[in-house]
Scaffold this active site. Structure first.
Site, PDB file in Angstrom:
ATOM      1  CG  HIS A  65      13.426 -17.908  20.645  1.00  0.00           C
ATOM      2  ND1 HIS A  65      14.429 -16.581  21.767  1.00  0.00           N
ATOM      3  CD2 HIS A  65      12.473 -17.422  21.495  1.00  0.00           C
ATOM      4  CE1 HIS A  65      13.206 -17.112  22.678  1.00  0.00           C
ATOM      5  NE2 HIS A  65      12.010 -17.489  22.851  1.00  0.00           N
ATOM      6  CG  ASP A 107      17.122 -15.540  20.764  1.00  0.00           C
ATOM      7  OD1 ASP A 107      16.476 -14.687  20.227  1.00  0.00           O
ATOM      8  OD2 ASP A 107      16.847 -15.863  22.315  1.00  0.00           O
ATOM      9  CB  SER A 200      10.605 -15.543  23.851  1.00  0.00           C
ATOM     10  OG  SER A 200      10.632 -17.001  24.732  1.00  0.00           O
TER      11      SER A 200
END
Length: 252
Positions: A65, A107, A200
């Site tokens: 992402h 992910d 992230s």
């Protein structure tokens, strides 16, 4: 069976509205210089966007992402606002073919850099699992990143790290009610340590091995969430990672 799958997908998508991509290290400590030299700042034209980690001379592993708008990476530094760092462009992004959104899993992304990185005193690679990696409940691991530490208006230029405990997957599923496959849960959930929005793509490191990738938490709540933090489990994706590396004449 089709009706059941449709129901489960709708349930997941409902819960996705509660999911927030991971970022800041909460209640962590500054990382000393010449430590965690595998850490990479993924950047766009406005600055730091996500974390990542170097696994070969030319590949960074991170979250899928994070892929949008990335232009380059910064290495060889714990202070991304300093002047003493190494910069590399991003030649190609390899997003896992099953990835749609973090709440549905897979992910994970590989970034091929525009030029090789010399492994030296200032930059290292980190190992990833070579086979099925079974982290244990209550095992103490670490997560690091450059995200905000408090509130939304305090940028953090210094790399920070926090120790987090691995949470049993059955308990994690119970608290989240629905989770994608191939995840590890650690931090958050009644503690004051973990990640929040902004870090992230950084690694969950257990016993010196990057076993997970920061994926998502819940509701932008960093003080601190009532559910565990969620990481992509790297070990099921090792065959895909090796395939991409082999196509580029690299190997772990």
């Amino acid at each position: 069976m089709h009706g059941l799958c449709t129901f489960l997908l709708l349930h997941v998508l409902t819960c996705v509205g509660q999911i927030v991509n991971g970022s800041d290290i909460i209640h962590g400590e500054k990382v000393p210089n010449n430590s965690m030299q595998y850490m990479v700042s993924l950047q766009n034209n406005f600055g730091h966007e996500c974390g990542g980690f170097l696994i070969t001379h030319n590949f960074v592993l991170t979250a899928a992402h994070c892929g949008k708008d990335l232009t380059h990476v910064i290495l060889e530094t714990t202070n991304i606002r300093g002047n003493n760092y190494l910069k590399r462009g991003i030649e190609r992004k390899y997003i896992h073919p099953d990835y749609l959104i973090p709440g549905l899993g897979s992910d994970i992304m590989l970034l091929k850099l525009s030029a090789d990185v010399d492994i030296n005193k200032r930059v290292h690679t980190i190992a990833i699992p070579t086979h099925e990696q079974n982290v244990q409940e209550n095992q103490i691991c670490s997560v690091a990143g450059w995200g905000k530490t408090e509130g939304w208006d305090v940028d953090n230029a210094e790399l920070r790290v926090a120790n987090v405990s691995v949470i049993d997957l059955k308990l994690c599923y119970k608290e989240w009610r629905v989770l994608p496959p191939n995840v590890i849960c650690a931090g958050g959930y009644g503690t004051r340590k973990g990640f929040c929005q902004g870090d992230s793509g950084g690694p969950l490191v257990c016993n010196g091995i990057a076993v997970g990738i920061v994926s998502f938490n819940k509701h932008y709540n960093c003080k601190y969430p009532d559910v565990p933090n969620v990481y992509t489990d790297i070990s099921p994706y090792v065959p895909w990672i090796n395939k991409v590396l082999k196509e580029n004449n690299y190997h772990l």
